[in-house]
Design an enzyme around this catalytic site. Structure first.
Site, PDB file in Angstrom:
ATOM      1  N   TYR A  76      14.415  -1.098 -13.317  1.00 15.09           N
ATOM      2  CA  TYR A  76      13.640  -0.094 -14.050  1.00 15.09           C
ATOM      3  C   TYR A  76      12.184  -0.215 -13.588  1.00 15.09           C
ATOM      4  O   TYR A  76      11.402  -1.008 -14.128  1.00 15.09           O
ATOM      5  CB  TYR A  76      13.705  -0.336 -15.556  1.00 15.09           C
ATOM      6  N   GLY A 229      21.246  15.146 -19.731  1.00 15.44           N
ATOM      7  CA  GLY A 229      19.956  15.049 -19.075  1.00 15.44           C
ATOM      8  C   GLY A 229      19.733  13.717 -18.397  1.00 15.44           C
ATOM      9  O   GLY A 229      18.962  13.602 -17.456  1.00 15.44           O
ATOM     10  N   LEU A 234      16.487  14.846 -20.554  1.00 18.88           N
ATOM     11  CA  LEU A 234      16.667  16.179 -21.120  1.00 18.88           C
ATOM     12  C   LEU A 234      17.835  16.185 -22.086  1.00 18.88           C
ATOM     13  O   LEU A 234      18.870  15.584 -21.836  1.00 18.88           O
ATOM     14  CB  LEU A 234      16.920  17.194 -20.002  1.00 18.88           C
TER      15      LEU A 234
END
Length: 309
Positions: A76, A229, A234
């Site tokens: 990440y 998403g 999203l």
């Protein structure tokens, strides 16, 4: 359907707690760190770095609101930002009750491009990378993230050895099948399973969610709000379904909060890890743990789940 006069209060323990591995008690609302390093889409090479101070404020506020379960990974990151290093900067020295769960499986190179899935010989290095970035001498939970349906035995066995060596306290699995879970549990205890799951998302997982609870394994859904998403954050079409918005309106809540609450109502072993880099969204996500859906609400939402999925 009961209407409330005010929105639910933000406290991560409002929906109760779960014990991971018999020794780590976590509030059922946690925090996912995937969105912290960037604004916009995550896990892409050209991600826009998030303001560092904002990310640190969000992490510290999450802990203030009772979050003691943070999900992260060394992969990440965006240019200039790493979720693990932000966590280290914001929260070290770590609170005694804080559980940081990370995952290993498919790394990214420094440019952000995905590398091949890690083999057994690479896993120790990935674990050590997480240790270094987080500034710890052991990891609370390490999830083996799977791509595909191949056996997990050899790779999970490596993590089990690192657990015996004291580098890892507890083991979990991510993106797996019931067969993977059974295979891993024959090697070492498994405290959690992380799979994509949510309202209207993968209803084929319903039986697996229940089976995890029967085995005392926490089920940790990811993309429970973003759904289709995914990395872009999203919302899926189910978020705006009239039934979802009607339930939200009746409780003075948002559709996103209803989606989080619905996952928590799937069982006491289900742990939410909604992620955000926005302070207002953080407060709203944590407040979802106090949302009590009625039987009528659940029946209505379950019908959306089956239809949308």
């Amino acid at each position: 359907m009961t209407s409330t006069s005010h929105p639910p209060s933000p406290f991560a323990g409002a929906s109760g707690t779960w014990q991971l591995g018999g020794d780590r008690t976590v509030n059922r609302i946690g925090f996912g760190a995937m969105r912290l390093p960037q604004t916009g889409e995550a896990l892409v090479p050209d991600a826009v770095p998030r303001d560092r101070d904002q990310a640190i404020r969000v992490l510290r506020r999450a802990v203030e609101l009772g979050v003691n379960h943070i999900d992260t990974a060394a992969f990440y990151f965006s240019p200039l930002r790493s979720a693990n290093e932000l966590i280290n900067r914001a929260l070290a020295p770590y609170p005694d009750d804080l559980v940081i769960a990370t995952k290993v499986g498919q790394p990214r190179d420094p440019s952000g491009a995905w590398l091949p899935h890690a083999g057994p010989g690479q896993l120790r290095g990935l674990v050590e990378e997480n240790l270094r970035q987080l500034g710890r001498d052991h990891l609370d939970v390490v999830n083996l993230r799977i791509v595909g349906t191949d056996s997990v035995a050899e790779r999970f066995g490596v993590l089990a050895e690192l657990r015996r060596a004291g580098l890892i306290r507890h083991l979990g699995l991510s993106n797996v099948t019931p067969a993977h879970l059974a295979e891993a549990r024959a090697i070492a205890p498994v405290v959690c399973v992380q799979n994509m799951y949510g309202l209207g998302v993968r209803p084929d997982q319903d039986a697996f969610v229940d089976a995890c609870g029967e085995q005392g394994v926490a089920f940790v859904p990811f993309y429970a709000i973003a759904a289709a998403g995914r990395e872009a954050g999203l919302a899926s079409g189910a978020l705006d379904h009239p039934a979802v918005t009607a339930v939200a309106r009746a409780h003075g809540a948002t559709p996103a909060q209803v989606r989080i609450a619905w996952t928590l109502h799937r069982g006491r072993h289900v742990l939410a890890i909604p992620g955000t880099g926005d302070p207002a969204h953080l407060t709203a996500n944590i407040a979802a743990g106090a949302l009590r859906l009625t039987e009528a609400d659940l029946a209505r939402l379950d019908a959306v789940h089956r239809r949308e999925g």
